[in-house]
Write a protein that holds these residues in place. Structure first.
Motif, short mmCIF file in Angstrom:
data_model
loop_
_atom_site.label_atom_id
_atom_site.label_comp_id
_atom_site.label_asym_id
_atom_site.label_seq_id
_atom_site.Cartn_x
_atom_site.Cartn_y
_atom_site.Cartn_z
N VAL A 1 -7.82 8.26 -21.53
CA VAL A 1 -6.76 8.78 -22.40
C VAL A 1 -5.55 9.20 -21.59
O VAL A 1 -4.39 8.97 -21.98
N SER A 2 -5.79 9.80 -20.44
CA SER A 2 -4.67 10.22 -19.58
C SER A 2 -3.89 9.01 -19.09
O SER A 2 -2.66 9.07 -18.96
N ALA A 3 -4.59 7.90 -18.82
CA ALA A 3 -3.92 6.68 -18.38
C ALA A 3 -3.03 6.12 -19.49
O ALA A 3 -1.93 5.62 -19.24
N VAL A 4 -3.51 6.21 -20.73
CA VAL A 4 -2.72 5.74 -21.87
C VAL A 4 -1.45 6.59 -22.01
O VAL A 4 -0.35 6.07 -22.23
N ALA A 5 -1.60 7.91 -21.89
CA ALA A 5 -0.44 8.79 -21.99
C ALA A 5 0.56 8.51 -20.88
O ALA A 5 1.78 8.51 -21.10
N LYS A 6 0.06 8.24 -19.68
CA LYS A 6 0.96 7.93 -18.57
C LYS A 6 1.69 6.62 -18.81
O LYS A 6 2.88 6.50 -18.53
N ARG A 7 0.97 5.64 -19.37
CA ARG A 7 1.59 4.35 -19.66
C ARG A 7 2.66 4.49 -20.74
O ARG A 7 3.64 3.74 -20.77
N ALA A 8 2.49 5.45 -21.63
CA ALA A 8 3.48 5.67 -22.70
C ALA A 8 4.72 6.38 -22.20
O ALA A 8 5.65 6.61 -22.97
N GLN A 9 4.75 6.74 -20.92
CA GLN A 9 5.92 7.38 -20.29
C GLN A 9 6.26 8.71 -20.98
O GLN A 9 7.41 9.00 -21.29
N THR A 10 5.23 9.50 -21.22
CA THR A 10 5.45 10.81 -21.79
C THR A 10 5.87 11.80 -20.71
O THR A 10 5.51 11.65 -19.54
N SER A 11 6.59 12.82 -21.12
CA SER A 11 7.02 13.85 -20.18
C SER A 11 5.94 14.93 -20.01
O SER A 11 6.06 15.80 -19.14
N TYR A 12 4.88 14.85 -20.82
CA TYR A 12 3.81 15.84 -20.74
C TYR A 12 3.01 15.61 -19.46
O TYR A 12 2.55 14.50 -19.17
N ALA A 13 2.81 16.67 -18.67
CA ALA A 13 2.12 16.56 -17.39
C ALA A 13 0.81 17.34 -17.37
O ALA A 13 0.14 17.40 -16.33
#
Length: 293
Positions: free
Chosen positions: A211-223
């Motif tokens: 899930v974290s990889a998906v969020a990173k791929r979506a270029q979210t600013s959430y860290a």
């Protein structure tokens, strides 16, 4: 005896001529003769009525006269032309919207976290149920090569969850007849679970990583973290990873969906609107006549 002399036919006065015209034959009985005579007289009566009224009138269409002035004709013609012009422009803009919605719109709606509010689900291939299917079975060289490549790909993606020196190739031990010897599945992962840094939470940790990889791929600013847990499927071979913290998902999804809505508004509303304005300005408009000109 003359053919016009009266003849008594069972109380009905007639003549020999009338009987002959009615086609009454000598051998006809009284009943038949009376029937033929009655039909003949009815036809004659109908004929007399038609002749008394004369021929039926022929209905002739009355032409509708166009009483409009030349100004009104020119005005109505201009209105029709401009109506057709606007219909064509709207049709072109509608086709443009359909094309954009079917291509760019579908791509936007297919982006990660689109429409997500407080929960996100995905189906990792590495955690699918171990239904046996092996394309390379019986071809030792190909099977070994692809098994080695699958183990390497798995180590590259999930290696941080395992102890140093983990023999990832052992995940395919005892695979024949049970699960694929070349494709990573849940059974293969369970074969090397004992080498994980946290064996008891390995499957959940893999879901969190996915899930974290998906969020990173979506270029979210959430860290921050994005926790997820493994949920085995009861109806299919696709096991699930489901997020566990709604606030984390909202922190990721809310700004992404704002961005997606702006994309949709730009491509699906703004572009057709600009096209409409351009067409209205470029396509010539029929001029209305000047009254009294």
């Amino acid at each position: 005896m003359s053919q016009y002399d009266p003849v008594d036919l069972a109380g009905n006065m007639t003549t020999e001529r009338e009987l002959r015209v009615a086609k009454v034959r000598p051998e006809d009985g009284i009943g038949v003769a009376l029937h033929k005579l009655g039909e003949h007289r009815a036809q004659e009566q109908e004929k007399l009525i038609r002749e008394s009224y004369g021929p039926e009138p022929v209905v002739v269409g009355i032409p509708i006269l166009d009483t409009r002035t030349q100004y009104e004709k020119d005005r109505d013609s201009a209105r029709l032309q401009n109506g057709v012009r606007m219909a064509v422009i709207l049709l072109m803009v509608g086709v443009l919207f359909w094309v954009l919605n079917s291509t760019i719109g579908n791509n936007i709606r297919g982006m990660d976290f689109y429409g997500v509010k407080d929960s996100y689900t995905l189906y990792p291939n590495a955690l699918k149920s171990s239904g046996y299917s092996d394309y390379y079975a019986g071809r030792a060289d190909s099977e070994t090569a692809f098994a080695k490549q699958s183990a390497l790909d798995f180590a590259t993606k999930y290696g941080s969850l395992f102890k140093p020196g983990t023999p990832f190739e052992r995940m395919f031990d005892s695979c024949k007849g049970k699960f694929s010897c070349t494709d990573v599945s849940l059974a293969a992962v369970l074969n090397i679970q004992r080498y994980a840094l946290k064996p008891q939470s390995l499957l959940n940790d893999m879901c969190t990583l996915e899930v974290s990889a998906v969020a990173k791929r979506a270029q979210t600013s959430y860290a921050g973290p994005l926790d997820a847990r493994f949920v085995p499927s009861k109806v299919s071979t696709s096991n699930m990873c489901v997020t566990t913290n709604p606030s984390q998902v909202q922190a990721v999804a809310t700004p992404l969906n704002t961005r997606y809505k702006l994309y949709e508004a730009g491509y699906l509303l703004l572009v057709p609107l600009v096209a409409f304005l351009v067409l209205v300005s470029l396509v010539p408009k029929a001029q209305y006549p000047v009254k009294g000109g």
